[in-house]
Write a protein that holds these residues in place. Structure first.
Motif, short mmCIF file in Angstrom:
data_model
loop_
_atom_site.label_atom_id
_atom_site.label_comp_id
_atom_site.label_asym_id
_atom_site.label_seq_id
_atom_site.Cartn_x
_atom_site.Cartn_y
_atom_site.Cartn_z
N HIS A 22 0.84 -1.21 0.00
CA HIS A 22 0.00 0.00 0.00
C HIS A 22 0.87 1.25 0.00
O HIS A 22 1.19 1.81 1.05
CB HIS A 22 -0.91 -0.02 1.24
N HIS A 24 1.53 5.00 -2.49
CA HIS A 24 1.02 5.81 -3.60
C HIS A 24 2.15 6.55 -4.31
O HIS A 24 2.86 7.33 -3.67
CB HIS A 24 0.01 6.83 -3.07
N LYS A 148 -10.54 -1.31 -5.17
CA LYS A 148 -10.43 -0.51 -3.96
C LYS A 148 -11.78 0.11 -3.61
O LYS A 148 -12.50 0.58 -4.48
CB LYS A 148 -9.41 0.62 -4.22
N HIS A 210 -5.57 -0.41 6.78
CA HIS A 210 -5.49 0.49 7.95
C HIS A 210 -5.97 -0.15 9.25
O HIS A 210 -6.23 0.55 10.22
CB HIS A 210 -6.24 1.81 7.70
N ASP A 267 1.47 3.33 3.46
CA ASP A 267 0.47 4.23 2.86
C ASP A 267 1.12 5.58 2.55
O ASP A 267 0.49 6.63 2.66
CB ASP A 267 -0.74 4.41 3.80
ZN LIG Z 1 -3.78 4.73 0.72
#
Ligand SMILES: [Zn+2]
Length: 330
Positions: A22, A24, A148, A210, A267
């Motif tokens: 995860h 970006h 997602k 998360h 993340d």
């Molecule tokens: Zn994310």
């Protein structure tokens, strides 16, 4: 041999190698970007800075090279609608660095949907996801490897439920796995999982992202008993849970035998357009993020886990063995 789609074509699942599940390569609102393309976005590595639009690619390449240097082969990038998904950009980063990037389809919303999605039902939205999985994303031949969806502080409201049902139906039709952004503080995951169950999704192909924002072992084990994977995926984001508690929680779950259900990631966003620079600086100065970086898993988390007794085998399970199991059922 099970295969997994990447932005540079399908690969055998075993070729995923060490995978950050995860991260970006960019995260921004595509509406803001389309209307005001001159606007700088935020970069956070190592300090908040404004990144002009023509530098966003270089920052993403720098992040990819950083993790490659640490032995990572693959990044799963869960940027979808409303996170500025741009598979052409992802492919350029992959080609410039040799990192393997696994793209997705889906919608990242806590409530808002544009009119054109309010007027469509879950099946019609599932058709859009299936298009990305079977035909290709944004006019390319790049296919989505996972789906997602998200639930956050507003809970699983009507629009969020519709997107979850669409994700579930697209998963049922294609076999693609699901990554569901959750908010433990709002207890979203039990309802998210319930919807997937109602829609007949195989829960062993669902990842509750998360989950690592919680250190409530009862809550986490309640999810694990459903058979899902969990994302311990925000190391460095102190604002949601301090680092030490994240480590203690992973160690406790390893001790209880859950290495084969957990992912480690940060993340991290190479660039992010959510905050004006002064707000971002104040947040970081206030301790919202510490050592948050795409490198934090390798530079800090793994040493902390090893110090706490985690074995090489457990770490290999989380970083190498679990990704093909979730992505390809392999
Ligand atoms: Zn994310």
């Amino acid at each position: 041999m099970a295969s997994v789609e990447t932005v540079t074509g399908p690969i055998d699942a075993v070729e995923l190698g060490t995978t950050l599940i995860h991260e970006h390569l960019l995260a921004r609102d595509e509406g803001i970007h389309a209307q005001w393309p001159h606007l700088a976005t935020g970069g956070l590595d190592p300090e908040p800075v404004e990144v002009p639009p023509d530098r966003v690619f270089d920052v993403a390449v720098g992040c990819a090279r950083g993790v490659l240097d640490r032995g990572v082969r693959t990044i799963c990038d869960p940027s979808c609608m409303f996170l500025g998904r741009d598979v052409g950009f992802m492919r350029r980063v992959a080609e410039a660095t040799d990192v393997q990037v696994v793209p997705c389809t889906g919608i990242y919303t806590y409530d808002h949907l544009p009119t054109g999605l309010l007027t469509r039902d879950a099946d019609a939205i599932a058709d859009l996801f299936v298009h990305d999985i079977e035909t290709g994303i944004q006019g390319t031949e790049i296919k989505a490897a996972f789906i997602k969806c998200a639930a956050d502080e507003p809970g699983v409201n009507e629009n969020v439920e519709k997107i979850h049902r669409a994700a579930a139906r697209a998963s049922a039709r294609t076999g693609a796995p699901i990554m569901a952004h959750s908010r433990p503080a709002s207890n979203t995951a039990p309802r998210q999982i319930e919807i997937f169950e109602e829609e007949g999704v195989e829960l062993g192909r669902v990842q509750i992202a998360h989950t690592g924002d919680s250190d409530d072992l009862d809550y986490i084990e309640g999810l694990l008993q459903k058979g899902v994977f969990i994302g311990m995926d925000r190391f460095g984001l102190e604002i949601f849970l301090p680092y030490a508690q994240r480590i203690t929680t992973v160690l406790a779950l390893l001790e209880r035998g859950y290495a084969d259900r957990m992912f480690l990631s940060a993340d991290y966003c190479a660039t992010l357009d959510w905050y004006p620079l002064e707000v971002e600086k104040a947040m970081v100065a206030g301790g919202a993020a510490k050592d948050w970086s795409m490198n934090i898993v390798h530079d800090k988390v793994l040493p902390s886990l090893r110090e706490g007794g985690a074995t090489d085998e457990q770490i290999e399970t989380m970083l190498v063995a679990n990704p093909p199991r979730w992505l390809a059922g392999a």
